[in-house]
Design an enzyme around this catalytic site. Structure first.
Site, PDB file in Angstrom:
ATOM      1  N   CYS A 175      21.439 -22.753   3.565  1.00 18.57           N
ATOM      2  CA  CYS A 175      20.670 -23.145   2.382  1.00 18.57           C
ATOM      3  C   CYS A 175      19.507 -22.169   2.154  1.00 18.57           C
ATOM      4  O   CYS A 175      18.663 -21.980   3.027  1.00 18.57           O
ATOM      5  CB  CYS A 175      20.138 -24.565   2.544  1.00 18.57           C
ATOM      6  SG  CYS A 175      19.169 -25.062   1.104  1.00 18.57           S
ATOM      7  N   ASN A 223      34.610 -19.769   1.272  1.00 24.43           N
ATOM      8  CA  ASN A 223      33.940 -20.491   0.186  1.00 24.43           C
ATOM      9  C   ASN A 223      33.283 -19.461  -0.742  1.00 24.43           C
ATOM     10  O   ASN A 223      32.823 -18.420  -0.286  1.00 24.43           O
ATOM     11  CB  ASN A 223      32.886 -21.432   0.811  1.00 24.43           C
ATOM     12  CG  ASN A 223      31.923 -22.033  -0.205  1.00 24.43           C
ATOM     13  OD1 ASN A 223      30.706 -21.895  -0.077  1.00 24.43           O
ATOM     14  ND2 ASN A 223      32.438 -22.697  -1.203  1.00 24.43           N
ATOM     15  N   PRO A 247      29.721 -29.273   0.470  1.00 22.00           N
ATOM     16  CA  PRO A 247      28.540 -30.152   0.387  1.00 22.00           C
ATOM     17  C   PRO A 247      27.657 -29.677  -0.755  1.00 22.00           C
ATOM     18  O   PRO A 247      27.408 -28.482  -0.887  1.00 22.00           O
ATOM     19  CB  PRO A 247      27.842 -29.914   1.743  1.00 22.00           C
ATOM     20  CG  PRO A 247      28.326 -28.587   2.227  1.00 22.00           C
ATOM     21  CD  PRO A 247      29.690 -28.373   1.636  1.00 22.00           C
ATOM     22  N   LYS A 284      28.097 -24.064   8.687  1.00 23.25           N
ATOM     23  CA  LYS A 284      28.293 -23.393   7.386  1.00 23.25           C
ATOM     24  C   LYS A 284      27.229 -22.321   7.236  1.00 23.25           C
ATOM     25  O   LYS A 284      26.041 -22.613   7.345  1.00 23.25           O
ATOM     26  CB  LYS A 284      28.212 -24.419   6.258  1.00 23.25           C
ATOM     27  CG  LYS A 284      28.443 -23.820   4.876  1.00 23.25           C
ATOM     28  CD  LYS A 284      28.724 -24.934   3.858  1.00 23.25           C
ATOM     29  CE  LYS A 284      28.927 -24.400   2.444  1.00 23.25           C
ATOM     30  NZ  LYS A 284      27.684 -24.197   1.733  1.00 23.25           N
ATOM     31  N   ALA A 300      23.991 -30.863  -2.685  1.00 24.17           N
ATOM     32  CA  ALA A 300      22.876 -31.799  -2.821  1.00 24.17           C
ATOM     33  C   ALA A 300      22.831 -32.352  -4.249  1.00 24.17           C
ATOM     34  O   ALA A 300      22.959 -31.606  -5.222  1.00 24.17           O
ATOM     35  CB  ALA A 300      21.571 -31.072  -2.493  1.00 24.17           C
ATOM     36  N   ASP A 345      33.013 -18.895  -5.296  1.00 26.72           N
ATOM     37  CA  ASP A 345      33.627 -18.382  -6.525  1.00 26.72           C
ATOM     38  C   ASP A 345      35.094 -18.750  -6.700  1.00 26.72           C
ATOM     39  O   ASP A 345      35.859 -17.985  -7.274  1.00 26.72           O
ATOM     40  CB  ASP A 345      33.449 -16.854  -6.636  1.00 26.72           C
ATOM     41  CG  ASP A 345      31.982 -16.463  -6.749  1.00 26.72           C
ATOM     42  OD1 ASP A 345      31.137 -17.375  -6.907  1.00 26.72           O
ATOM     43  OD2 ASP A 345      31.686 -15.261  -6.671  1.00 26.72           O
ATOM     44  N   GLY A 357      33.223 -25.672  -4.450  1.00 19.79           N
ATOM     45  CA  GLY A 357      31.953 -26.306  -4.817  1.00 19.79           C
ATOM     46  C   GLY A 357      31.856 -26.557  -6.314  1.00 19.79           C
ATOM     47  O   GLY A 357      32.438 -27.513  -6.841  1.00 19.79           O
ATOM     48  N   ARG A 358      31.164 -25.636  -7.003  1.00 23.61           N
ATOM     49  CA  ARG A 358      30.810 -25.886  -8.403  1.00 23.61           C
ATOM     50  C   ARG A 358      32.005 -26.170  -9.306  1.00 23.61           C
ATOM     51  O   ARG A 358      31.886 -26.951 -10.256  1.00 23.61           O
ATOM     52  CB  ARG A 358      30.005 -24.688  -8.937  1.00 23.61           C
ATOM     53  CG  ARG A 358      28.619 -24.595  -8.318  1.00 23.61           C
ATOM     54  CD  ARG A 358      28.013 -23.230  -8.521  1.00 23.61           C
ATOM     55  NE  ARG A 358      28.778 -22.195  -7.822  1.00 23.61           N
ATOM     56  CZ  ARG A 358      28.555 -20.891  -7.936  1.00 23.61           C
ATOM     57  NH1 ARG A 358      27.592 -20.473  -8.723  1.00 23.61           N
ATOM     58  NH2 ARG A 358      29.289 -20.021  -7.264  1.00 23.61           N
TER      59      ARG A 358
END
Ligand code: FMN
Length: 325
Positions: free
Chosen positions: A101, A201, A17, A140, A19, A203, A225-226
């Site tokens: 978060c 999750n 996820p 998470k 944002a 890297d 993610g990224r």
């Protein structure tokens, strides 16, 4: 194959996820590229319960992206419980609770990573949500608020005992933001302790990292993610490597056509002006590492309208195609 509660997933790769990133057009793209599960960005439980129009739009989904996990943030057990029910009524197939978060705006309300300091409230929240949650429930987390704050292994045990069906761990402390390296050994510790699936999750920068994480930690699933921003092909590449094939890289034509598809879907969702602003940011990711991309990035910084952005992009990609031929 990864199974979360009663939900059997097609493989072990999950889109994180994010944002401002994992909206419907983006999720549909990564789904097509092979991600087994996509997740909304974190959605305010309070906003859902108040039926705020903008918040409700985050639940918009379509058949092509299913199954969809909806991530909620909040700190009040009753509000999270009610928000979970609303999300399920509107099609959520997994409810994910954000306990990670670190952003000030979220933490100061007692939500996100702030909850990692409040195991009792974690218990209250998960007990309340579990009672009404007719779909799998996941959580998470980060590695903790800071070292020495409640140990993440005991927090994870509590989460499992409250009836969560899986846990995702991004093993950085909240205070770290994205600095330092994700400590994958913590993923391994959770895997050794828990019975429910553990999703690692943090890297995964290139396809081989996904295999390394799984080998080092024995995690059940890997969340990316990224590395998928501007590179949704990473899912396809990992799946190809798993079959023993060479990971293929997108051609210029393929890259251009996917960017245009993303652009059009965003325009349909938020309107041309806003889509152009979002795409300007995303194009920096989509062109990362391509020849002369710094020049192109310089050109697009001042562009505000969609037409100019698209035509500058076409000119840049045509120059790349000419270079290739
Ligand atoms: C722009 C951005 C937005 C994010 N938004 C969320 C979010 O809404 N919910 C969440 O649980 N994590 C969020 N994260 C964290 C990611 O899900 C993920 O845990 C983190 O980026 C580490 O994974 P990576 O190294 O593969 O990027 C966000 C990260 C970024 C970079």
């Amino acid at each position: 194959m990864l199974k979360i509660g009663s939900l059997q997933l097609a493989n072990w790769l999950i889109m994180a996820p994010m944002a401002g990133i994992t909206n419907l057009p983006f999720r549909m793209m990564v789904k097509r590229m092979g991600a087994a599960l996509v997740t909304t960005e974190m959605i305010s439980a309070k906003g859902l319960v108040l039926r705020q129009e903008r918040t409700l739009t985050y639940l918009k989904s379509c058949a092509a992206e299913k199954p969809l996990s909806v991530q909620l943030f909040g700190s009040d057990p009753a509000v999270l419980r009610d928000a979970a029910q609303i999300a399920i009524q509107r099609g959520a197939e997994i409810i994910d609770i954000n306990l990670g978060c670190p952003v000030k705006k979220v933490v100061k309300t007692g939500a996100g990573a702030a909850l990692l300091r409040e195991p009792r409230n974690i218990e209250n929240i998960l007990t309340a949500v579990r009672k009404v949650c007719t779909v799998p429930l996941t959580v998470k987390v980060r590695a903790g608020w800071r070292p020495g704050s409640p140990d993440v292994v005991s927090v994870a045990r509590l989460i499992e005992n409250c009836g969560a069906d899986a846990i995702t761990i991004h093993p950085r402390f909240a205070f770290q933001g994205y600095s330092g390296r994700a400590d994958w050994s913590i993923i391994g510790k959770l895997k050794d302790t828990l019975r429910i699936p553990v999703i690692g999750n943090g890297d995964i920068l290139r396809p081989s990292d996904a295999f390394n994480m799984r080998k080092e930690t024995h995690c059940d699933g890997v969340m990316i993610g990224r590395a998928a921003i501007g590179n949704p092909w990473i899912f396809k590449q990992i799946l190809l490597m798993e079959k023993g094939a060479e990971p293929s890289f997108p051609s210029i034509e393929e890259r251009k056509s996917l960017i245009m598809e993303h652009f059009e879907a965003l325009s349909a969702m938020v309107g041309g002006g806003k889509a152009a602003r979002i795409m300007r940011g995303l194009l920096l990711w989509y062109t990362k590492g391509l020849p002369f991309s710094s020049n192109f990035r310089g050109q697009i910084t001042a562009i505000k309208d969609m037409e100019s952005l698209v035509s500058t992009m076409h000119t840049y990609f045509s120059s790349l195609e000419e270079r290739q031929s």
